[in-house]
Design a protein around this motif. Structure first.
Motif, mmCIF file in Angstrom:
data_model
loop_
_atom_site.group_PDB
_atom_site.id
_atom_site.type_symbol
_atom_site.label_atom_id
_atom_site.label_comp_id
_atom_site.label_asym_id
_atom_site.label_seq_id
_atom_site.Cartn_x
_atom_site.Cartn_y
_atom_site.Cartn_z
ATOM 1 N N MET A 1 3.336 -48.278 46.199
ATOM 2 C CA MET A 1 3.172 -48.317 47.649
ATOM 3 C C MET A 1 2.873 -46.932 48.186
ATOM 4 N N ALA A 2 2.360 -46.896 49.432
ATOM 5 C CA ALA A 2 2.124 -45.632 50.125
ATOM 6 C C ALA A 2 2.213 -45.851 51.619
ATOM 7 N N ILE A 3 2.634 -44.793 52.312
ATOM 8 C CA ILE A 3 2.614 -44.758 53.778
ATOM 9 C C ILE A 3 1.741 -43.583 54.193
ATOM 10 N N ALA A 4 0.803 -43.840 55.086
ATOM 11 C CA ALA A 4 -0.076 -42.787 55.601
ATOM 12 C C ALA A 4 0.061 -42.737 57.112
ATOM 13 N N LEU B 1 -2.556 -43.663 46.331
ATOM 14 C CA LEU B 1 -2.346 -45.099 46.106
ATOM 15 C C LEU B 1 -3.613 -45.763 45.578
ATOM 16 N N PHE B 2 -4.768 -45.392 46.127
ATOM 17 C CA PHE B 2 -6.014 -46.025 45.711
ATOM 18 C C PHE B 2 -6.431 -45.562 44.317
ATOM 19 N N GLU C 1 9.515 -46.612 36.538
ATOM 20 C CA GLU C 1 8.088 -46.309 36.720
ATOM 21 C C GLU C 1 7.334 -47.430 37.426
ATOM 22 N N SER C 2 7.953 -48.596 37.553
ATOM 23 C CA SER C 2 7.288 -49.699 38.254
ATOM 24 C C SER C 2 7.525 -49.641 39.758
ATOM 25 N N ARG C 3 8.369 -48.693 40.183
ATOM 26 C CA ARG C 3 8.685 -48.580 41.622
ATOM 27 C C ARG C 3 8.550 -47.122 42.065
ATOM 28 N N ILE C 4 7.307 -46.664 42.196
ATOM 29 C CA ILE C 4 7.032 -45.312 42.660
ATOM 30 C C ILE C 4 6.160 -45.397 43.913
ATOM 31 N N GLY C 5 6.602 -44.717 44.971
ATOM 32 C CA GLY C 5 5.865 -44.704 46.231
ATOM 33 C C GLY C 5 5.594 -43.279 46.676
#
Length: 743
Positions: free
Chosen positions: A613-616, A604-605, A585-589
């Motif tokens: 993390m997130a990619i947009a 993400l916000f 659960e500490s590494r969810i993107g």
């Protein structure tokens, strides 16, 4: 036959699995086309219903042919056109028959304008004498035969022209067209993008009238984009783009009479203010034009029958919805000018039959499921053909039903995604089938029974090729989130070990009425997810509230608050999945493109305690920056709904950023402008938030061409590995150490 073939492939898979699946899927494999599927070329069903034509291109000689094939035997019958025999045309890229198939428009030297619009040089080929005539010296738009094949109408420099193919005379029928001011018969940017059509003119059945829409975009604000190119100085592309709440083009409907050379404006007995005309279509009566008018909020749609001869108009249908009404191309006129119509008025998209005056004859399809495609009506057999999700919302099947709603027959047999292309007389259909485990198969089927007539093309070679690679099953399921059972797929590493913890990478799009969780064959992104799974990631996709094919209430719950419920669903889904013993659960993107980029930024916000993390990619960062038709359909105007716009736009939540953020855009994006990313960047800087970003020069919304896609996916993969994959290698080392101790 398909079942037997699948059994053989399964046996092959079982017997070779021990020595197969040794190769990793590389990004180079994906973007070099290694997994490209064999497809059927777009075909035209000949009017006899027994044959079809296909455009074929010979790469060796760089010539084009239009070849005719027999449906039943699939054998080539003849070549109608061969560019090798036409001195003026080395090759052509598209073709259109006249109604009687005596003439063909051949497209050459075609260049794109926007997503659907093009300019090109077009020729008329006469199949009787093999003659070829250039329609116009200039590059033109949307050349269209009159029904009697004696004339061609087209757009040039925002005006309409008609060329007489017998006399050779060309007549200009509108004269006020000016770039970025007045357009006649061709849609403006926002109609093209959001109503999905370019040609805004139509011939009547007698070939003596043309109906067209005129766009006055004089007061529509302009948007400009720098085009960097290869020169010493950049250039600019300037076009009219109405952003939410701004002025639209003023539209009007006109009728041109070829006998009198006069144009008249259609005047309706209803006071419309700030409206759209998303569709026009002549009925079988050459004097009567149907026109759909829609209010700016797009929750009222009127169907008018306009009598050009009498100068009268009759409102035959008026639909209203609490949210919005989807515009379709499903309107079909029967011989008596009664008509087929699709609507969500009972809560699900279904097919209706009305008489010519708009009185309901009957609702043809019913049930808690959606009609997803309307194929047409067989007048002789009295059958309607359609596609639906009756067999589960992630599947598609083809059905036949009588006009009175009786004798419904499921024509397709295999569970997955089926799509049909019917012959002109509805004797046959070519079915395209695929599923998550079966690449596209093309078969010829009998339209009455659905029975297989002949296999046309499959992708067995690709199926066998994939056996050489490490791949994981795409697991379909549902997950209960915020009181709803949401469709989900999950891809785990091929060597998945439930005792380990894996990073989770989520993908979604989430736009209104969309669907990403579907039982169909891989896209390029699916191979990327397999690539990530090989590196130790679990990849998941969930279609939350607001997505499609589960009824109008589920789809339209997001009305006036785009980005609220969809984001809540993704955050809660990540939170629930993070509780599973095999997910860290500490590494969810999360990532997404376009609407999905809007979503991943928000997730993400707003979900800063869940997402690392997130990619947009090409995201809308504020709905105030996007166009009128799309945005106001779901949000009304920003003047009417300021809180809906601002409370759910990621640009207003940058202060909440805690994780890692990668922002990507093309500078030549005419759809979601680079402005979205530039304003987001400035907001992040002012909030003192660190992030990464990448701009691809002169690339449009698709960000492709040359090495661009490979570079983009390497960029994203490296970012994922840097932000989520830091513990994968450490965990593998620990496992090796444990094994050594036990040894």
């Amino acid at each position: 036959m398909r079942t037997f073939k699948f059994f053989l492939l399964s046996c092959f898979f079982i017997t070779t699995i021990s020595k197969a699946q040794t190769k990793d899927i590389s990004l180079e494999d994906i973007w070099s086309g290694s997994f490209r599927t064999e497809r059927m070329d777009a075909l035209h069903s000949m009017k006899n219903g027994q044959q079809y034509s296909v455009l074929n291109f010979d790469r060796a000689t760089r010539t084009t042919t239009i070849d005719v094939y027999d449906y039943k035997t699939l054998n080539k019958v003849e070549t109608i056109v061969n560019s090798a025999n036409i001195e003026a045309i080395p090759y052509f890229t598209d073709y259109t028959f006249s109604d009687d198939e005596s003439k063909i428009i051949l497209a050459t030297d075609v260049e794109s304008i926007f997503r659907r619009s093009t300019l090109g040089k077009f020729y008329v080929y006469d199949t009787k004498d093999n003659s070829v005539k250039l329609i116009a010296e200039d590059k033109i738009q949307e050349p269209t035969f009159s029904p009697d094949a004696t004339k061609v109408a087209y757009g040039l420099n925002n005006n309409l022209y008609v060329t007489d193919l017998i006399s050779g005379e060309t007549k200009q029928i509108t004269f006020d067209g000016i770039k970025n001011k007045i357009i006649n018969g061709i849609t403006d940017w926002v109609y093209e993008e959001e109503f999905g059509f370019v040609r805004a003119f139509q011939w009547n059945a007698n070939s003596d009238r043309i109906a067209f829409i005129r766009f006055d975009e004089t007061n529509v604000p302009e948007f400009s984009m720098d085009v960097y190119g290869k020169g010493l100085y950049q250039t600019q592309q300037v076009f009219k783009y109405p952003k939410a709440g701004e002025k639209n083009a003023i539209v009007s409907l006109h009728l041109y009479d070829l006998k009198t050379n006069k144009t008249s404006e259609v005047d309706l007995d209803k006071d419309y203010n700030d409206f759209y005309i998303p569709r026009i279509k002549w009925t079988n009566d050459s004097d009567v034009l149907s026109a759909q008018y829609m209010n700016r909020h797009q929750n009222e749609l009127d169907l008018w029958m306009i009598n050009a001869k009498k100068g009268s108009a009759n409102l035959v249908l008026a639909e209203k919805d609490n949210a919005y009404i989807d515009v379709t191309d499903n309107l079909t006129f029967l011989k008596d000018d009664s008509f087929i119509w699709t609507s969500e008025k009972d809560g699900y998209n279904h097919i209706y039959h009305y008489d010519k005056d708009g009185e309901l004859i009957n609702q043809i399809t019913k049930g808690n499921w959606e009609v997803t495609n309307y194929y047409g009506f067989d007048q002789k057999a009295g059958k309607i053909y359609y596609q639906s999700v009756e067999n589960g919302s992630i599947n598609r099947d083809v059905y036949a039903i009588d006009l009175d709603g009786r004798n419904k027959t499921r024509l397709t047999k295999s569970r997955g995604t089926n799509n049909a292309s019917f012959s002109a007389d509805f004797t046959y259909y070519i079915n395209t089938f695929s599923s998550a485990t079966t690449p596209p198969e093309y078969t010829l089927n009998d339209a009455k029974s659905g029975n297989l007539v002949k296999s046309i093309k499959d992708n067995d070679a690709l199926s066998k090729k994939i056996l050489d690679y490490k791949t994981s099953k795409k697991e379909f399921s549902t997950i209960e989130i915020n009181g709803n059972n949401l469709n989900m797929w999950m891809i785990k590493p091929a060597d998945f070990d439930a005792s380990k913890k894996y990073p989770l990478f989520m993908y979604q799009y989430s736009g209104p009425g969309s669907q990403q969780v579907a039982n169909r064959w891989n896209s390029a992104n699916d191979y990327w997810y397999q690539h990530l799974a090989q590196q130790g990631y679990i990849v998941v996709c969930i279609d939350g509230r607001g997505t499609g094919f589960k009824g109008a209430a589920f789809k339209k719950v997001t009305q006036n608050e785009l980005g609220k419920y969809e984001v809540e669903d993704q955050i809660e889904a990540a939170r629930q999945l993070g509780k599973r013993p095999y997910i860290d659960e500490s590494r969810i993107g999360i990532w997404g493109w376009s609407y999905g980029g809007f979503m991943s930024s928000n997730a993400l916000f707003k979900g800063n305690d869940v997402f690392k993390m997130a990619i947009a990619v090409a995201p809308v960062t504020s709905w105030r920056f996007y166009d009128t038709i799309y945005t106001e359909r779901y949000m009304a105007t920003p003047q009417e709904n300021p809180s809906g716009y601002d409370e759910n736009s990621p640009i207003n939540h940058v202060d909440k950023l805690k994780g890692d953020f990668l922002l990507i855009h093309g500078s030549g994006d005419d759809n979601v402008h680079l402005q979205n990313t530039m304003r987001m960047v400035d907001a992040l800087i002012q909030a003192d938030k660190q992030f990464e970003w990448m701009v691809y020069p002169d690339n449009n919304h698709g960000i492709y061409g040359g090495n661009t896609r490979l570079h983009l996916y390497k960029k994203m993969t490296n970012f994922i590995n840097k932000t989520l994959g830091d513990k994968i290698e450490k965990q593998d080392v620990k496992e090796e150490q444990k094994a050594e101790i036990k040894g």
